[in-house]
Design an enzyme around this catalytic site. Structure first.
Site, PDB file in Angstrom:
ATOM      1  N   ASP A  48      -1.224   2.717  -4.250  1.00 28.08           N
ATOM      2  CA  ASP A  48       0.213   2.934  -4.056  1.00 28.08           C
ATOM      3  C   ASP A  48       0.744   2.007  -2.962  1.00 28.08           C
ATOM      4  O   ASP A  48       1.794   1.376  -3.111  1.00 28.08           O
ATOM      5  CB  ASP A  48       0.465   4.402  -3.691  1.00 28.08           C
ATOM      6  CG  ASP A  48       1.913   4.669  -3.338  1.00 28.08           C
ATOM      7  OD1 ASP A  48       2.761   4.666  -4.234  1.00 28.08           O
ATOM      8  OD2 ASP A  48       2.192   4.862  -2.138  1.00 28.08           O
ATOM      9  N   GLU A  73      -2.091   2.780 -10.255  1.00 28.35           N
ATOM     10  CA  GLU A  73      -2.200   2.569  -8.810  1.00 28.35           C
ATOM     11  C   GLU A  73      -3.653   2.608  -8.362  1.00 28.35           C
ATOM     12  O   GLU A  73      -4.072   1.795  -7.516  1.00 28.35           O
ATOM     13  CB  GLU A  73      -1.389   3.627  -8.060  1.00 28.35           C
ATOM     14  CG  GLU A  73       0.120   3.464  -8.227  1.00 28.35           C
ATOM     15  CD  GLU A  73       0.920   4.534  -7.529  1.00 28.35           C
ATOM     16  OE1 GLU A  73       2.082   4.278  -7.186  1.00 28.35           O
ATOM     17  OE2 GLU A  73       0.386   5.654  -7.341  1.00 28.35           O
TER      18      GLU A  73
END
Length: 228
Positions: A47, A119
């Site tokens: 992320d 991610e």
């Protein structure tokens, strides 16, 4: 090469990275429903790196843009439904390791899981290589979307852009229909259909609220129309 290795090799070609440590990729594809070690820590890392890479790309792509404009464009690229679309383009869902319950409930197609997995894969690539290698992979995944960006649309969400596109061509406005809601109260997924009369088109979108699902459906319609 056995079937599992061939399966993994196809995914690595799609990702644009050949793993020195295949175990990292395997971990990045393991959902928490499997139990034990899963991709949550890699998702945390991914992320951060995806946000950084996209922010840096936008900084260079729009040298005259204000901070607020850059933030809004970045948010449109790294939000869950966009990440899930990128994951689908990479066919990431086919490679996920899910528990029996998630498999039966369609976890391979669930946007939230696909976004998290993308991610986590980015985080795995970072650990397996370096920042520059990860940057090139992520930029390749988002290349088409980055090329299609303009500051003119920075403040407009997908529903607004779709409405303006149709109005500019004297076409009827889209209609949105709630198809269903799945999951527990704390983790619901809304499924919405977006219908266009002219041009004739029906697409669907999902999200953690009806509003987000409608935005996802509108974004899908824009992609089908070639104006995303």
């Amino acid at each position: 090469m056995n079937d599992r290795q061939a399966h993994s090799a196809r995914l690595q070609r799609a990702l644009g990275h050949s793993f020195s440590d295949p175990g990292l990729l395997d971990l990045a594809l393991t959902h928490r429903s499997v139990g034990g070690r899963n991709y949550e820590r890699l998702e945390f890392l991914g992320d951060s790196i995806v946000n950084h890479i996209i922010a840096e790309a936008l900084y260079h792509q729009f040298p005259k843009a204000r901070e607020g404009e850059l933030s809004r464009i970045r948010a449109s690229l790294v939000r869950g439904d966009t990440l899930a679309k990128v994951a689908r383009e990479l066919q990431l869902g086919e490679h996920l390791h899910l528990g029996p319950g998630e498999r039966k409930s369609g976890g391979r197609r669930r946007s939230s899981i696909l976004a998290d997995a993308l991610e986590s894969v980015a985080g795995a690539i970072l650990l397996d290589s370096d920042v520059e290698t990860c940057r090139q992979c992520v930029l390749n995944w988002f290349a088409q979307r980055l090329e299609g960006l303009s500051l003119e649309n920075a403040d407009k969400d997908a529903k607004t852009r779709l409405q303006e596109y149709l109005q500019g061509r004297n076409c009827p406005l889209p209609e949105y229909e709630l198809l269903g809601v799945q999951g527990e109260d704390h983790n619901q997924q809304f499924q919405v259909a977006c219908r266009l009369v002219k041009p004739t088109l029906v697409v669907e979108g999902s999200g953690s609220s009806r509003r987000k699902a409608e935005q996802a459906a509108a974004s899908s319609a824009l992609e089908h129309l070639g104006v995303a």
